[in-house]
Scaffold this motif. Structure first.
Motif, PDB file in Angstrom:
ATOM      1  N   VAL A 114       4.897  33.318   6.222  1.00 10.00           N
ATOM      2  CA  VAL A 114       4.278  34.135   5.545  1.00 10.00           C
ATOM      3  C   VAL A 114       5.410  35.026   4.783  1.00 10.00           C
ATOM      4  O   VAL A 114       5.343  35.031   3.591  1.00 10.00           O
ATOM      5  CB  VAL A 114       3.251  35.091   6.134  1.00 10.00           C
ATOM      6  CG1 VAL A 114       2.579  36.099   5.267  1.00 10.00           C
ATOM      7  CG2 VAL A 114       2.069  34.113   6.656  1.00 10.00           C
ATOM      8  N   GLY A 115       6.365  35.387   5.762  1.00  9.61           N
ATOM      9  CA  GLY A 115       7.669  36.285   5.027  1.00  9.61           C
ATOM     10  C   GLY A 115       8.219  35.530   4.053  1.00  9.61           C
ATOM     11  O   GLY A 115       8.638  36.062   2.856  1.00  9.61           O
ATOM     12  N   ARG A 154       7.230  33.071   2.162  1.00 12.17           N
ATOM     13  CA  ARG A 154       6.418  32.694   1.229  1.00 12.17           C
ATOM     14  C   ARG A 154       6.178  33.922   0.157  1.00 12.17           C
ATOM     15  O   ARG A 154       6.329  33.967  -0.860  1.00 12.17           O
ATOM     16  CB  ARG A 154       4.897  32.298   1.361  1.00 12.17           C
ATOM     17  CG  ARG A 154       4.946  30.777   2.041  1.00 12.17           C
ATOM     18  CD  ARG A 154       3.728  30.292   2.168  1.00 12.17           C
ATOM     19  NE  ARG A 154       3.810  28.765   2.851  1.00 12.17           N
ATOM     20  CZ  ARG A 154       2.858  28.285   3.421  1.00 12.17           C
ATOM     21  NH1 ARG A 154       1.611  28.725   3.438  1.00 12.17           N
ATOM     22  NH2 ARG A 154       3.247  27.142   3.928  1.00 12.17           N
ATOM     23  N   LEU A 155       6.259  35.116   0.917  1.00  8.70           N
ATOM     24  CA  LEU A 155       6.350  36.275   0.100  1.00  8.70           C
ATOM     25  C   LEU A 155       7.587  36.519  -0.765  1.00  8.70           C
ATOM     26  O   LEU A 155       7.560  36.954  -2.068  1.00  8.70           O
ATOM     27  CB  LEU A 155       6.250  37.719   1.029  1.00  8.70           C
ATOM     28  CG  LEU A 155       6.595  39.169   0.404  1.00  8.70           C
ATOM     29  CD1 LEU A 155       5.254  39.252  -0.591  1.00  8.70           C
ATOM     30  CD2 LEU A 155       6.387  39.950   1.482  1.00  8.70           C
ATOM     31  N   GLN A 156       8.681  36.272  -0.129  1.00  5.38           N
ATOM     32  CA  GLN A 156       9.910  36.167  -0.932  1.00  5.38           C
ATOM     33  C   GLN A 156      10.093  35.319  -2.244  1.00  5.38           C
ATOM     34  O   GLN A 156      10.536  35.389  -3.230  1.00  5.38           O
ATOM     35  CB  GLN A 156      11.240  35.897   0.094  1.00  5.38           C
ATOM     36  CG  GLN A 156      11.410  36.896   1.101  1.00  5.38           C
ATOM     37  CD  GLN A 156      12.548  36.620   2.163  1.00  5.38           C
ATOM     38  OE1 GLN A 156      13.596  36.425   1.740  1.00  5.38           O
ATOM     39  NE2 GLN A 156      11.956  36.441   3.330  1.00  5.38           N
ATOM     40  N   LYS A 174      13.804  44.873  -7.573  1.00  6.61           N
ATOM     41  CA  LYS A 174      14.630  43.737  -7.292  1.00  6.61           C
ATOM     42  C   LYS A 174      15.670  43.559  -8.471  1.00  6.61           C
ATOM     43  O   LYS A 174      15.246  43.745  -9.581  1.00  6.61           O
ATOM     44  CB  LYS A 174      13.978  42.266  -7.277  1.00  6.61           C
ATOM     45  CG  LYS A 174      13.139  41.884  -5.783  1.00  6.61           C
ATOM     46  CD  LYS A 174      13.684  40.696  -5.317  1.00  6.61           C
ATOM     47  CE  LYS A 174      12.959  40.111  -4.005  1.00  6.61           C
ATOM     48  NZ  LYS A 174      13.705  39.507  -3.503  1.00  6.61           N
ATOM     49  N   ALA A 201      10.219  41.602   9.839  1.00  8.62           N
ATOM     50  CA  ALA A 201       8.963  41.009   9.986  1.00  8.62           C
ATOM     51  C   ALA A 201       8.962  39.932   9.096  1.00  8.62           C
ATOM     52  O   ALA A 201       7.911  39.187   8.985  1.00  8.62           O
ATOM     53  CB  ALA A 201       7.886  41.969   9.572  1.00  8.62           C
ATOM     54  N   LEU A 202       9.841  39.649   7.857  1.00 11.02           N
ATOM     55  CA  LEU A 202      10.099  38.644   6.903  1.00 11.02           C
ATOM     56  C   LEU A 202      11.100  37.530   7.535  1.00 11.02           C
ATOM     57  O   LEU A 202      11.062  36.649   6.596  1.00 11.02           O
ATOM     58  CB  LEU A 202      10.148  39.476   5.690  1.00 11.02           C
ATOM     59  CG  LEU A 202       9.813  40.486   4.973  1.00 11.02           C
ATOM     60  CD1 LEU A 202      10.392  40.947   3.821  1.00 11.02           C
ATOM     61  CD2 LEU A 202       8.362  40.233   4.883  1.00 11.02           C
ATOM     62  N   GLY A 203      11.523  37.828   8.828  1.00 11.33           N
ATOM     63  CA  GLY A 203      12.540  36.828   9.013  1.00 11.33           C
ATOM     64  C   GLY A 203      13.681  36.814   8.397  1.00 11.33           C
ATOM     65  O   GLY A 203      14.459  35.930   8.502  1.00 11.33           O
ATOM     66  N   VAL A 262       2.003  42.284   5.601  1.00 10.17           N
ATOM     67  CA  VAL A 262       3.106  41.240   4.787  1.00 10.17           C
ATOM     68  C   VAL A 262       1.857  40.329   4.125  1.00 10.17           C
ATOM     69  O   VAL A 262       2.365  40.051   2.922  1.00 10.17           O
ATOM     70  CB  VAL A 262       3.879  40.694   5.827  1.00 10.17           C
ATOM     71  CG1 VAL A 262       4.569  39.492   4.969  1.00 10.17           C
ATOM     72  CG2 VAL A 262       4.885  41.410   6.485  1.00 10.17           C
ATOM     73  N   ARG A 267       0.688  41.924   0.912  1.00 12.20           N
ATOM     74  CA  ARG A 267       1.932  42.031  -0.172  1.00 12.20           C
ATOM     75  C   ARG A 267       2.217  40.553  -0.847  1.00 12.20           C
ATOM     76  O   ARG A 267       2.281  40.299  -1.886  1.00 12.20           O
ATOM     77  CB  ARG A 267       2.942  42.511   0.430  1.00 12.20           C
ATOM     78  CG  ARG A 267       2.849  43.904   0.622  1.00 12.20           C
ATOM     79  CD  ARG A 267       4.126  44.770   1.237  1.00 12.20           C
ATOM     80  NE  ARG A 267       4.036  46.093   1.628  1.00 12.20           N
ATOM     81  CZ  ARG A 267       4.953  46.874   2.161  1.00 12.20           C
ATOM     82  NH1 ARG A 267       6.008  46.472   2.441  1.00 12.20           N
ATOM     83  NH2 ARG A 267       4.338  48.049   2.534  1.00 12.20           N
ATOM     84  N   LEU A 268       1.631  39.653  -0.029  1.00  9.84           N
ATOM     85  CA  LEU A 268       1.687  38.232  -0.506  1.00  9.84           C
ATOM     86  C   LEU A 268       0.724  38.085  -1.513  1.00  9.84           C
ATOM     87  O   LEU A 268       0.946  37.322  -2.619  1.00  9.84           O
ATOM     88  CB  LEU A 268       1.739  37.005   0.682  1.00  9.84           C
ATOM     89  CG  LEU A 268       1.630  35.680   0.251  1.00  9.84           C
ATOM     90  CD1 LEU A 268       2.952  35.174  -0.654  1.00  9.84           C
ATOM     91  CD2 LEU A 268       1.587  34.812   1.579  1.00  9.84           C
ATOM     92  N   ALA A 287       1.629  39.812  -4.561  1.00  7.72           N
ATOM     93  CA  ALA A 287       2.673  39.279  -5.310  1.00  7.72           C
ATOM     94  C   ALA A 287       2.190  38.116  -5.839  1.00  7.72           C
ATOM     95  O   ALA A 287       2.413  37.597  -7.101  1.00  7.72           O
ATOM     96  CB  ALA A 287       3.718  38.552  -4.417  1.00  7.72           C
TER      97      ALA A 287
END
Lengths: 234, 234
Positions: A131-132, A134-136, B63, B87-89, B131, B134-135, B138
Motif C-alpha cells: 500500500v505504501g 502504491r501511495l508513492q 514534492k 509505515a510506507l516501507g 496510509v 491517503r492512497l 492521491a
C-alpha cells in the motif's frame, strides 16, 4: 476437487518470512479462479467480498468518474495482490479490475484479511508495504500530471509498462499484453488523438513499433530522454 | 523539564482503542516541538529520523521534481500523523513538509514505529488506515488531473481546503492559514497566471473573496457546481 500447492505462493515478496506451514494454511483457504480476457475481476463500489493474488496474466485497474470517464490507475502483474480493500480501511472495491489477458488468480474471503494480518504479522507488514509503495506511485503520477508535458507522460507510461511487463523480442521490448492507444490515453490523462499523434511520430523515428493492441519499445533510451524532458524538440 | 500529558493525544482517531496506560507510555516517549511558519518539519530524501503528530497549525507537504518544480501533495491538519516513512516501507522522507503557520507537534524516533505497531496493534491498524485513505486521496488527485478542466481542479482544491481548514466568518468560510495563488497553482498542476485569472473571475461573481495570502469562500455551492463541471460556462 484438487488441492492448491503452497509452491504457488512461496517465493512471492508478499509472503516473505512465512514458514511452509503458514503458506500451507494460507493456500488451503484460497480458491483458484480463471478470469477470461476483458472480464472483470471486481467492480468499483461493489462490496469487497474477496481479495486476490494474481498468479498469471495482467489486470488493468481502472477508476470511473461520475461522468463516465475512465482513468487507468495501474496494471497488476503476476505475484501482486489486488482488491485488498480492507487493508485500505474500506469495505468496497475502490476501482474496477479487468483482465487484460486471460488470467489465473487466487481469492480469499475478505473476512480472512484481519485474521491473516494478525496471525502472520510479516504478511500484514508486507501488504502495508505494498500500500505504501502504491501511495508513492500515485504521488509520482500526480507529479507527472501536474508538471510534465503530455509527451513526457506518454514516454513515462511506456517505460513503466516495459519495466513491469517487458518481453525481449527481436524487434525490441514488447509490452507483453494487449494494449490500445485508448488504454495509454487513460493512463496519461490525454486523448486518443494525442497518443496516436505521438506514437506515429515515434514510429517514424523508430523509437517504438506499433501494431494492433501491441507496442514494442525499440529505443528505450530515447524514450527516457523524452520522459525526462531532455529530448531535442522535434 | 515539563512532562507531556496523555490528554494531548487522547481522542485522536489514530489513537482510538488505546488504554490510558498505553497513551501515557506513548506520550512519554515523545518530545514536543514548535516549528515557526515557513520552516521545514522534514525534508525530502533526508533520513527519516522521526515521525510526527501535528497538534496545532497546518503543514504543507510538497514534492520537488528533479528539475525544481514543486507540487503540493496535501495539507496536514491538527491530529494528523506526518513523516511516517516507516509505515510506507521507506527510510527517507518522501517529501518536504513546511509549516504553513506556526505549528506545534510531537515527535517520536522512527525506530519506535515498529515497536508501537507491534505493541499497540490498533495504533498500527489506524496508521495503515491513514496510509490507505491517503492512497485513495492521491488517486482522486490523479483522476482530477487526468480528466478535469483546470477550473474544476481549482474549485475542488478550494473546497478541499474549506473542508479541512474552513473557519466561519461574517464574509463566508475562510481558509484558516496563509495561502498564496502560487500555493493553489502547485496544488492543481497549473500556473500562477491561470489561478489568478480564475480567482479574479470568481471574485467578480462574488463566489470567493481574496486578500493577501487569504481566501474566503463566499458561495461554496457555486464552487461545487464548477468542481463538478455543472456550472454554466461564463
Amino acid at each position: 476437487m484438487g488441492s492448491l500447492d503452497p509452491s504457488l505462493i512461496s517465493g512471492l515478496p508478499v509472503f516473505e518470512g512465512l514458514s511452509p506451514t503458514d503458506l500451507d494454511r494460507i493456500v488451503g483457504q484460497a480458491r483458484s479462479l480463471r478470469i477470461a480476457r476483458d472480464q472483470p475481476v471486481f467492480e468499483q463500489e461493489q462490496e469487497a467480498h474477496s481479495f486476490f493474488l494474481l498468479l498469471d496474466g495482467h489486470v488493468r485497474v481502472v477508476k470511473s468518474t461520475p461522468d463516465g470517464q475512465e482513468v487507468t490507475v495501474r496494471y497488476i502483474s503476476p505475484g501482486e495482490l489486488m482488491g485488498i480493500a480492507h487493508a485500505l480501511g474500506r469495505t468496497t472495491y475502490p476501482a474496477n479490475a479487468m483482465a487484460a489477458v486471460d488470467c489465473v488468480a487466487l481469492a480469499w474471503p475478505s473476512r480472512l484479511w484481519p485474521a491473516f494480518a494478525a496471525d502472520y504479522p510479516s504478511f500484514g507488514a508486507n501488504t502495508y508495504k505494498v500500500v505504501g509503495s502504491r501511495l508513492q506511485e500515485a504521488h509520482s503520477r500526480v507529479i507527472e500530471l501536474a508538471t510534465e508535458q503530455v509527451e513526457q507522460r506518454v514516454a513515462h507510461a511506456l517505460l513503466k509498462l516495459v519495466n513491469q511487463a517487458g518481453k525481449k523480442t527481436e524487434e525490441g521490448i514488447l509490452i507483453d499484453f494487449p494494449i490500445t492507444r485508448q488504454n495509454i490515453a487513460e493512463m496519461t490523462g490525454t486523448t486518443l488523438f494525442t497518443v496516436s499523434r505521438l506514437l506515429s511520430a515515434w514510429e517514424d523515428l523508430n523509437f517504438v513499433k506499433g501494431g494492433r493492441q501491441k507496442v514494442t519499445v525499440v529505443a528505450p533510451h530515447q524514450l527516457l530522454l523524452i520522459a525526462e524532458g531532455r529530448a531535442r524538440k522535434s
